[in-house]
Design an enzyme around this catalytic site. Structure first.
Site, PDB file in Angstrom:
ATOM      1  CD  GLU A   1      -3.067  -0.987   2.202  1.00 43.39           C
ATOM      2  OE1 GLU A   1      -2.862  -0.292   3.210  1.00 43.39           O
ATOM      3  OE2 GLU A   1      -4.130  -1.604   2.023  1.00 43.39           O
TER       4      GLU A   1
ATOM      5  CD  GLU B   1      -3.018  -4.507  11.146  1.00 44.28           C
ATOM      6  OE1 GLU B   1      -2.882  -5.674  10.740  1.00 44.28           O
ATOM      7  OE2 GLU B   1      -2.997  -3.505  10.403  1.00 44.28           O
ATOM      8  CD  GLN B   2      -3.008  -6.206  21.174  1.00 47.45           C
ATOM      9  OE1 GLN B   2      -3.861  -6.317  22.038  1.00 47.45           O
ATOM     10  NE2 GLN B   2      -1.860  -5.589  21.376  1.00 47.45           N
TER      11      GLN B   2
ATOM     12  CD  GLU C   1      -3.890  -6.202   2.809  1.00 47.48           C
ATOM     13  OE1 GLU C   1      -4.605  -5.481   3.532  1.00 47.48           O
ATOM     14  OE2 GLU C   1      -2.655  -6.084   2.745  1.00 47.48           O
TER      15      GLU C   1
ATOM     16  CB  CYS D   1      11.905  14.717  -1.005  1.00 42.89           C
ATOM     17  SG  CYS D   1      11.500  12.987  -0.707  1.00 42.89           S
TER      18      CYS D   1
HETATM   19  C1  GAL Z   1      -4.404  -2.851   5.162  1.00 52.17           C
HETATM   20  C2  GAL Z   1      -2.926  -3.226   5.265  1.00 52.17           C
HETATM   21  C3  GAL Z   1      -2.762  -4.485   6.086  1.00 52.17           C
HETATM   22  C4  GAL Z   1      -3.537  -4.382   7.360  1.00 52.17           C
HETATM   23  C5  GAL Z   1      -4.990  -4.117   7.050  1.00 52.17           C
HETATM   24  C6  GAL Z   1      -5.864  -4.036   8.283  1.00 52.17           C
HETATM   25  O1  GAL Z   1      -4.568  -1.549   4.743  1.00 52.17           O
HETATM   26  O2  GAL Z   1      -2.382  -3.432   3.987  1.00 52.17           O
HETATM   27  O3  GAL Z   1      -1.389  -4.666   6.362  1.00 52.17           O
HETATM   28  O4  GAL Z   1      -3.008  -3.353   8.145  1.00 52.17           O
HETATM   29  O5  GAL Z   1      -5.077  -2.897   6.382  1.00 52.17           O
HETATM   30  O6  GAL Z   1      -7.197  -3.774   7.920  1.00 52.17           O
END
Ligand code: GAL
Length: 680
Positions: A158, A386-387, A338, A172
């Protein structure tokens, strides 16, 4: 140099719809991996994406690689019959790296270096970071590209996420000056292109030019637009470094990147150009929260997602537009790299996802052209940022909602494959341009005038009519389209005008909207009569333009059914030259002036709509134009129901909590709440 075998391999990936999952073996004991792999296969998953944040595990100390765990993870997954996608880990360098080379860190516009402990804290123009990125990526490619289970690569993760598209560090600043020298050649030309005579900005030495952002008041919009372009080009170059590190080892494997749907800060068309196909990360409950503010019509409550939809599905028209934009990056099938499959952790609220909803999202993605859906993530993590995020497995390892829906999807895989095998063939395209987006963002002239908001008016109207639509750049292949809609073709240079002229020669219909042809590519207002380079196509001059305050409207009269009446927000008056008139203003301020023109050009025609339409007006104009162009549409669908045509099939998706009925062909068809029905 790509070889034929490579192209064949890529083709193979698109023949059947595939399921996969994002997995972080480094988060779990090795003893668990085989069981995870077995369960993945039991869920019908064929692919696993791994590795994209694991640099510190791959190289715990400078030059000391620790591949054994990754070797073992790959072997375990491959032994279960899974194919692998390796993510390059450059979004998260090890702490030792930025400690040893602090010039890798990115700087914000306040001059503050960002620190280790999260992700994306590096600069794409840091020579050291480019070197280090190339080094780790080449080491991975050298070690793993020949593994028979490896099918492809995801570069980084991303680009631009977390507001990191623009860095303001000394690297930059220096690279920006080089970029400007290449673009303008001389300071005299740059001064002219930016209009630096205004407020004594004239530059007499390249070294005087800084990244914009720290000025009192707003920076010069030409300076700032060029900085946006430069930052985007920086990521294109940074990505290219990685592509070149991988390709020689992996000519038979695909290379992609996971984009972010309607994310605007980097030019996705440029980034996608060297990739084999585009992919994006689809979080239907989170994304509308970010995007509805820039999409929902003026006057609508943007504090919440449209309450028409069930509370746990997101906004399918917003999601659909992101699918369409991603599909348009290569005008080809794409991947969802994802796919949200349960609750997320980054929304203002993060509702649990009810059974049935993940299935709806997957069907939506496939109907819109996704040829693979990779769930995020395998199992909810026990630690760090991200728990609170879900996965197919819950923290303790039991199955979560997404897992159960995946069982249903497996049972209907034959139908998914049949739909996926049909080309998504749109006869209508929306033109989308990042430079235009940025220019409008920098000078909206009315706080809520958004480039994407204007595009969304038409996208929404087309969805309500069940019409397939692409979202493409003006540089795309325009031959498939009978109708091209460019709501705000703002910086229309001669090259774009020439492409549209060629489109006229093929008999196309072009619908232009307000603020088109207004500016030059360097973001100055054109000195020519409006709409500048587009005037020969439009066959009319724009004689006035303004944004109207809320509550003030003009009146339009027209023979086009349901199009006339009150108009507001933004109005322009037209003086036809070769064009005819399809609508007039009848209010006192513009009595008798043309509001909608139509011009025959070569075998085609160009319409210019002189006001910002409501969703209903856009629908009326489309219902007028589509039959003339032989493009079939449905009667307006009930809100919350989508009908996506794919060859002989129509995929009906109900995003509400009530059954909804639509007239498809001769029969009324009812789709149950949050359900899918495929007809044809
Ligand atoms: C995305 C990211 C992942 C994870 C996910 C959580 O934007 O690429 O690594 O963080 O969000 O929703």
């Amino acid at each position: 140099m790509r070889i034929a075998q490579h192209d064949l391999a890529i083709y193979h990936f698109f023949r059947m719809m595939q399921f996969g999952v994002c997995y972080y073996p480094e988060h779990w004991p090795q003893a668990r991996w085989a069981e995870d792999a077995r369960l993945m296969r039991a869920a019908g998953l064929e692919m696993v994406r791994i590795g994209e944040f694991a640099w510190a595990e791959m190289e715990p100390a400078p030059g000391k690689y620790a591949w054994e765990w990754l070797d073992q993870a790959i072997e375990t997954l491959a032994a279960a019959g899974l194919k692998l996608i390796l993510g390059t880990p450059t979004a998260t360098p090890p702490a030792w790296l930025t400690q040893a080379y602090p010039d890798c860190l990115r700087m914000d516009s306040n001059g503050r270096y960002r620190q280790h402990g999260s992700r994306r804290h590096t600069c794409p123009n840091s020579p050291t970071y480019r070197y280090e990125s190339r080094r780790i990526v080449a080491a991975m490619a050298q070690r793993y590209a020949s593994h028979p289970a490896l099918i492809g690569w995801q570069i980084d993760n991303e680009f631009g996420g977390g507001k990191t598209a623009r860095c303001y560090c000394p690297h930059c600043a220096a690279a920006f000056r080089v970029w400007l020298q290449a673009r303008y050649g001389s300071l005299a030309d740059l001064n002219e292109a930016w209009g630096t005579v205004f407020w004594s900005q004239r530059y007499s030495d390249w070294a005087q030019i800084q990244p914009p952002g720290s000025q009192i008041d707003k920076p010069n919009p030409s300076h700032e637009l060029d900085y946006y372009r430069f930052c985007s080009d920086s990521y294109v170059a940074y990505q290219q470094t990685q592509i070149e590190a991988i390709r020689p080892y992996a000519p038979h494997q695909f290379i992609t990147h996971n984009f972010m749907g309607l994310f605007r800060d980097l030019n996705q068309h440029d980034l996608a150009a060297p990739l084999d196909f585009a992919a994006w990360d689809n979080y239907p409950t989170g994304n509308p929260e970010r995007w509805r503010l820039m999409l929902y019509p003026p006057g609508m409550d943007t504090r919440r997602t449209d309450p028409t939809y069930a509370y746990d599905v997101g906004d399918p028209i917003i999601t659909g537009m992101a699918h369409a934009l991603t599909r348009g990056l290569k005008q080809a099938p794409f991947w969802v790299m994802e796919q949200q499959c349960g609750h997320i952790n980054w929304g203002a609220d993060n509702p649990g996802i009810r059974p049935g909803t993940p299935r709806l999202w997957v069907w939506h993605a496939v109907a819109e052209g996704a040829s693979a859906v990779v769930y995020f993530r395998w199992r909810a993590t026990l630690y760090a940022h991200e728990q609170y995020h879900s996965g197919l497995l819950r923290h303790e390892g039991r199955f979560d909602a997404g897992w159960h829906d995946q069982q249903t999807l497996l049972a209907e895989k034959g139908l998914l494959d049949a739909v996926a095998a049909q080309p998504y063939s749109a006869k209508v395209a929306l033109l989308f341009d990042f430079d235009d987006t940025w220019a409008i963002q920098l000078q909206p002239h009315r706080a809520d005038f958004g480039y994407l908001r204007h595009l969304y008016v038409y996208y929404h109207a087309l969805q309500q009519l069940g019409v397939a639509v692409d979202v493409v750049s003006a540089r795309a292949d325009l031959r498939p389209y009978r109708l091209l809609i460019a709501p705000t073709l703002h910086l229309a240079g001669p090259e774009t005008a020439a492409r549209l002229q060629a489109y006229m020669a093929q008999g196309g219909t072009l619908l232009l909207g307000v603020r088109s042809g207004f500016k030059t590519p360097s973001n100055l207002v054109t000195a020519a009569p409006l709409p500048g380079n587009l005037r020969p196509l439009v066959g009319a001059q724009i004689t006035s333009w303004q944004s109207l305050p809320d509550g003030v409207s003009w009146q339009v009269e027209t023979a086009v059914p349901d199009l006339g009446g009150a108009v507001g927000y933004w109005v322009e008056t037209l003086a036809p030259e070769t064009a005819g008139a399809l609508a007039h203003y009848v209010n006192e301020e513009a009595q008798g002036l043309v509001a909608l023109s139509e011009n025959r050009v070569a075998h085609g025609r160009v319409l210019y709509l002189g006001w910002y339409p409501t969703h209903a007006q856009a629908g009326a104009l489309l219902r007028y134009l589509l039959p003339q162009l032989g493009i079939a549409h449905l009667e307006e669908l009930p809100a919350g129901l989508l009908a996506i045509p794919r060859g002989p099939y129509t995929v009906l998706l109900n995003f509400t909590d009530q059954p909804l009925t639509a007239q498809i062909g001769a029969q009324p068809l009812t789709v149950a709440a949050r359900d899918v029905r495929v007809v044809g």
